[in-house]
Scaffold this active site. Sequence first.
Site, PDB file in Angstrom:
ATOM      1  CG  ASP A  13     -21.501  42.666  14.164  1.00 24.99           C
ATOM      2  OD1 ASP A  13     -20.163  42.699  13.946  1.00 24.99           O
ATOM      3  OD2 ASP A  13     -21.917  42.350  15.373  1.00 24.99           O
ATOM      4  CE  LYS A  35     -17.039  41.853  18.023  1.00 25.18           C
ATOM      5  NZ  LYS A  35     -17.029  41.113  16.900  1.00 25.18           N
ATOM      6  CG  ASP A  64     -13.797  39.578  16.437  1.00 28.32           C
ATOM      7  OD1 ASP A  64     -12.895  38.775  16.658  1.00 28.32           O
ATOM      8  OD2 ASP A  64     -14.932  39.255  16.715  1.00 28.32           O
ATOM      9  CG  LEU A  65      -9.170  41.336  11.372  1.00 26.65           C
ATOM     10  CD1 LEU A  65      -8.140  41.673  10.517  1.00 26.65           C
ATOM     11  CD2 LEU A  65     -10.521  41.552  10.625  1.00 26.65           C
ATOM     12  CE  LYS A  66     -14.418  35.252  16.439  1.00 27.18           C
ATOM     13  NZ  LYS A  66     -14.978  36.536  16.141  1.00 27.18           N
ATOM     14  CG  LEU A  67      -5.418  37.316  12.490  1.00 28.65           C
ATOM     15  CD1 LEU A  67      -4.041  38.089  13.159  1.00 28.65           C
ATOM     16  CD2 LEU A  67      -5.647  37.747  11.216  1.00 28.65           C
ATOM     17  CG  ASP A  69      -2.420  31.587   7.525  1.00 28.38           C
ATOM     18  OD1 ASP A  69      -1.597  30.674   7.252  1.00 28.38           O
ATOM     19  OD2 ASP A  69      -2.959  32.100   6.907  1.00 28.38           O
ATOM     20  CB  ILE A  70       2.055  29.091   9.084  1.00 32.21           C
ATOM     21  CG1 ILE A  70       2.026  30.046   7.985  1.00 32.21           C
ATOM     22  CG2 ILE A  70       1.400  27.860   8.487  1.00 32.21           C
ATOM     23  CD1 ILE A  70       3.105  29.637   7.065  1.00 32.21           C
ATOM     24  N   PRO A  71       2.587  30.426  11.560  1.00 28.84           N
ATOM     25  CG  PRO A  71       3.875  29.706  13.702  1.00 28.84           C
ATOM     26  CD  PRO A  71       2.940  29.290  12.245  1.00 28.84           C
ATOM     27  CB  THR A  73       0.810  33.761   7.408  1.00 29.37           C
ATOM     28  OG1 THR A  73       1.765  33.017   6.619  1.00 29.37           O
ATOM     29  CG2 THR A  73      -0.317  34.485   6.582  1.00 29.37           C
ATOM     30  CB  THR A 120     -19.956  30.640  21.791  1.00 33.27           C
ATOM     31  OG1 THR A 120     -19.960  31.853  20.666  1.00 33.27           O
ATOM     32  CG2 THR A 120     -19.017  31.240  23.026  1.00 33.27           C
ATOM     33  NE  ARG A 184     -28.679  38.817  22.872  1.00 38.79           N
ATOM     34  CZ  ARG A 184     -27.738  38.999  22.130  1.00 38.79           C
ATOM     35  NH1 ARG A 184     -26.636  39.877  22.723  1.00 38.79           N
ATOM     36  NH2 ARG A 184     -27.350  38.769  20.954  1.00 38.79           N
ATOM     37  N   GLY A 215     -23.881  43.860  21.320  1.00 37.82           N
ATOM     38  CA  GLY A 215     -24.139  44.492  19.754  1.00 37.82           C
ATOM     39  C   GLY A 215     -26.041  44.631  19.639  1.00 37.82           C
ATOM     40  NE  ARG A 216     -27.469  39.972  17.377  1.00 37.06           N
ATOM     41  CZ  ARG A 216     -27.262  38.728  17.094  1.00 37.06           C
ATOM     42  NH1 ARG A 216     -28.303  38.234  16.100  1.00 37.06           N
ATOM     43  NH2 ARG A 216     -26.399  38.051  17.606  1.00 37.06           N
TER      44      ARG A 216
HETATM   45  O1  C5P Z   1     -24.763  41.236  21.214  1.00 37.01           O
HETATM   46  P1  C5P Z   1     -24.686  40.498  19.571  1.00 37.01           P
HETATM   47  O2  C5P Z   1     -24.957  39.027  19.639  1.00 37.01           O
HETATM   48  O3  C5P Z   1     -25.475  41.242  18.810  1.00 37.01           O
HETATM   49  O4  C5P Z   1     -23.069  40.536  19.363  1.00 37.01           O
HETATM   50  C1  C5P Z   1     -22.810  39.865  17.945  1.00 37.01           C
HETATM   51  C2  C5P Z   1     -21.219  40.085  18.033  1.00 37.01           C
HETATM   52  O5  C5P Z   1     -20.486  39.371  19.016  1.00 37.01           O
HETATM   53  C3  C5P Z   1     -20.582  39.852  16.635  1.00 37.01           C
HETATM   54  O6  C5P Z   1     -19.761  40.769  16.305  1.00 37.01           O
HETATM   55  C4  C5P Z   1     -19.909  38.560  16.705  1.00 37.01           C
HETATM   56  O7  C5P Z   1     -18.717  38.381  16.083  1.00 37.01           O
HETATM   57  C5  C5P Z   1     -19.321  38.595  18.280  1.00 37.01           C
HETATM   58  N1  C5P Z   1     -19.014  37.439  18.768  1.00 37.01           N
HETATM   59  C6  C5P Z   1     -20.237  36.230  19.195  1.00 37.01           C
HETATM   60  N2  C5P Z   1     -19.919  35.223  19.865  1.00 37.01           N
HETATM   61  C7  C5P Z   1     -18.636  34.958  20.104  1.00 37.01           C
HETATM   62  C8  C5P Z   1     -17.388  35.791  19.695  1.00 37.01           C
HETATM   63  C9  C5P Z   1     -17.894  37.079  19.022  1.00 37.01           C
HETATM   64  O8  C5P Z   1     -21.152  36.424  19.094  1.00 37.01           O
HETATM   65  N3  C5P Z   1     -18.270  33.731  20.592  1.00 37.01           N
END
Ligand code: C5P
Length: 245
Positions: A13, A35, A64-67, A69-71, A73, A120, A184, A215-216
């Site tokens: 990210d 990712k 992770d492009l979360k596509l 669109d229509i099938p 595309t 989420t 977490r 991530g973080r």
């Molecule tokens: O661990 P952290 O919160 O930093 O992770 C963030 C990543 O998790 C982002 O790349 C975000 O797109 C992904 N993500 C999310 N919740 C989702 C789906 C993916 O936070 N429901």
Amino acid sequence: MRPPSDYIVFPLDVPDRAAARGLIERLADKVGLFKVGLELFIAEGPAVLAMVNDLAGPGRIFLDLKLHDIPATAGRALRSAASLGVRFVTVHAEALVGLGDWITQARQSGLTVLAVTVLTSLDEAALIELGYREELADPSVLVAMRAARAKESGCGGVVCSAREAEAVREMVGPEMVIVTPGIRPEWTLVEGDDQARVMTPKKAIEAGADYLVIGRPIRDADDPGRAADRVAREIEVALSPGRPE
Ligand code: C5P
């Protein structure tokens, strides 16, 4: 048995290739997948995928492009992704209708399609506002329905909250991959955290997750490599019940 670090999906990210390169170099032997999401992909395009493949080795990209669109595309986008050395790609569950043949084709070329069940960030009130009937506005009901749909459509897995992982596992069986964000560790504190429904790595693994997006807690640690090792250790304990922590 998979090594514990293989369960970690680290999101790149960051806004550009230079920042991504630094993170990949530090974490290539500490996590399983990298990712690449919309921010980095829109800024850098497929060149960034080539860079991840070069630095981390093949088969380690989660696109992770979360596509949605229509099938025709979305299906063509899957075909393009399959040519870029990507392991997983995400599609919104709502876009699965009519996409089955394309998903099968993607799988034949080595690309696994994952369905994003319900974002989420959407709670019951948001779903009602979006027009869902009250009996369907419980996110966990929608997640279960969409996980079933993902399986029927030939997806290789789903993305869902770790809190829903157990119910999803029951619905989809052992073959499908479950990916859970919002992880977490207990020892982490993310400043101004926007993840509301979180779970520790250990609990997520116990709930049946196969990949944890973290991530973080890793990126913002003083030593990201050590933080990733600590997460992997927690995963190892969860995978071997009875082993001392
Ligand atoms: O661990 P952290 O919160 O930093 O992770 C963030 C990543 O998790 C982002 O790349 C975000 O797109 C992904 N993500 C999310 N919740 C989702 C789906 C993916 O936070 N429901």
